[in-house]
Design a protein around this motif. Structure first.
Motif, mmCIF file in Angstrom:
data_model
loop_
_atom_site.group_PDB
_atom_site.id
_atom_site.type_symbol
_atom_site.label_atom_id
_atom_site.label_comp_id
_atom_site.label_asym_id
_atom_site.label_seq_id
_atom_site.Cartn_x
_atom_site.Cartn_y
_atom_site.Cartn_z
ATOM 1 N N LEU A 110 41.922 46.679 38.663
ATOM 2 C CA LEU A 110 42.649 45.957 37.615
ATOM 3 C C LEU A 110 44.131 45.788 37.986
ATOM 4 N N GLN A 111 44.694 46.805 38.632
ATOM 5 C CA GLN A 111 46.100 46.694 39.041
ATOM 6 C C GLN A 111 46.283 45.610 40.105
ATOM 7 N N TYR A 112 45.363 45.552 41.062
ATOM 8 C CA TYR A 112 45.437 44.536 42.113
ATOM 9 C C TYR A 112 45.268 43.132 41.521
ATOM 10 N N ILE A 113 44.340 42.996 40.571
ATOM 11 C CA ILE A 113 44.125 41.682 39.949
ATOM 12 C C ILE A 113 45.349 41.272 39.149
ATOM 13 N N ALA A 114 45.942 42.226 38.437
ATOM 14 C CA ALA A 114 47.155 41.924 37.668
ATOM 15 C C ALA A 114 48.269 41.451 38.595
ATOM 16 N N ALA B 117 47.799 39.996 41.581
ATOM 17 C CA ALA B 117 47.410 38.675 42.076
ATOM 18 C C ALA B 117 47.706 37.590 41.045
ATOM 19 N N ARG B 118 47.489 37.919 39.780
ATOM 20 C CA ARG B 118 47.736 36.925 38.724
ATOM 21 C C ARG B 118 49.220 36.691 38.496
ATOM 22 N N SER B 119 50.048 37.615 38.950
ATOM 23 C CA SER B 119 51.496 37.434 38.785
ATOM 24 C C SER B 119 52.079 36.515 39.854
ATOM 25 N N SER C 12 41.898 30.328 36.639
ATOM 26 C CA SER C 12 41.020 30.725 35.534
ATOM 27 C C SER C 12 39.913 31.669 36.002
ATOM 28 N N ALA C 13 39.465 31.519 37.251
ATOM 29 C CA ALA C 13 38.420 32.403 37.773
ATOM 30 C C ALA C 13 38.943 33.835 37.878
ATOM 31 N N LEU C 14 40.182 33.961 38.357
ATOM 32 C CA LEU C 14 40.803 35.280 38.466
ATOM 33 C C LEU C 14 41.005 35.893 37.078
ATOM 34 N N GLU C 15 41.353 35.051 36.140
ATOM 35 C CA GLU C 15 41.507 35.502 34.756
ATOM 36 C C GLU C 15 40.188 36.052 34.222
ATOM 37 N N GLY C 16 39.102 35.344 34.535
ATOM 38 C CA GLY C 16 37.787 35.786 34.084
ATOM 39 C C GLY C 16 37.374 37.104 34.714
ATOM 40 N N ILE C 17 37.696 37.271 35.993
ATOM 41 C CA ILE C 17 37.381 38.529 36.686
ATOM 42 C C ILE C 17 38.158 39.688 36.059
ATOM 43 N N GLU C 18 39.419 39.451 35.765
ATOM 44 C CA GLU C 18 40.241 40.499 35.152
ATOM 45 C C GLU C 18 39.649 40.933 33.807
#
Length: 200
Positions: free
Chosen positions: A1-5, A7-9, A17-23
């Motif tokens: 979750l930290q890595y995805i957060a 990446a989204r930054s 939107s795909a990354l948002e869905g994964i998070e």
């Protein structure tokens, strides 16, 4: 979750939107695992008030997150009817039937969720005693389902229940019989059939 957060930054991740869905999926999964562990802790020691309170708090937190996420997705992607089904299902489970129906009616436009959307509409009509409207929806859906799988079983059962609610007991028992012939152990169908024959 930290890595995805992280990446989204990044500039390329902010509109992904795909990354948002994964998070969202990872967050929900992590919460579900935590709740499952807390439930096991409470089951092992029902007197543990601290664990019981944590279980309740995190269950409410997950519910509120799902509702907020679903509402936000519908507002940002109004033409994504799969999101509308997800939101409608949550509203139904929250017993907000009128709001659920509004989302489910639109969700029918997505062929991937159309069947479930109509089934939930029938359930919502049943829950609000609009049995004639439930009958119309569920009869249509039943006619579209060629195989007696779990979805069709649910549809036939809900149809029978709506016919009962509408005072059409003779029609309801026909539906219950059909379900009984395919799956005698489905919910309380055996009890309903046995009661029917005991009454002569």
């Amino acid at each position: 979750l930290q890595y995805i957060a992280y990446a989204r930054s990044l500039p390329t991740g902010q509109a992904d939107s795909a990354l948002e869905g994964i998070e969202a999926a990872y967050y929900i999964e992590s919460m579900e695992k935590f709740i499952e562990a807390k439930q096991a802790e409470v089951d092992a020691d029902p007197s543990n008030e601290g664990a019981a309170k944590e279980l309740q708090d995190y269950t409410v937190q997950l519910h509120d997150y799902r509702m907020s996420l679903a509402k936000d997705r519908v507002e940002r992607y109004p033409n994504d009817y799969a999101f509308r089904f997800e939101y409608g299902e949550l509203l139904f489970n929250n017993q907000e039937y009128d709001q659920a129906l509004q989302q489910l009616q639109l969700a029918q436009r997505n062929p991937n969720v159309r069947t479930k959307a109509i089934l939930y509409m029938g359930r919502a009509f049943n829950a609000t005693n609009k049995f004639d409207l439930a009958v119309d929806q569920l009869k249509t859906l039943k006619g579209e389902l060629p195989v007696m799988d779990d979805i069709k079983k649910s549809t036939v059962y809900e149809l029978a229940a709506s016919l009962e609610g509408a005072g059409r007991a003779d029609e309801a028992i026909i539906e219950y019989k059909e379900l009984y012939q395919h799956d005698i152990g489905y919910r309380d169908v055996a009890d309903k059939i046995n009661a029917f024959y005991e009454q002569g």
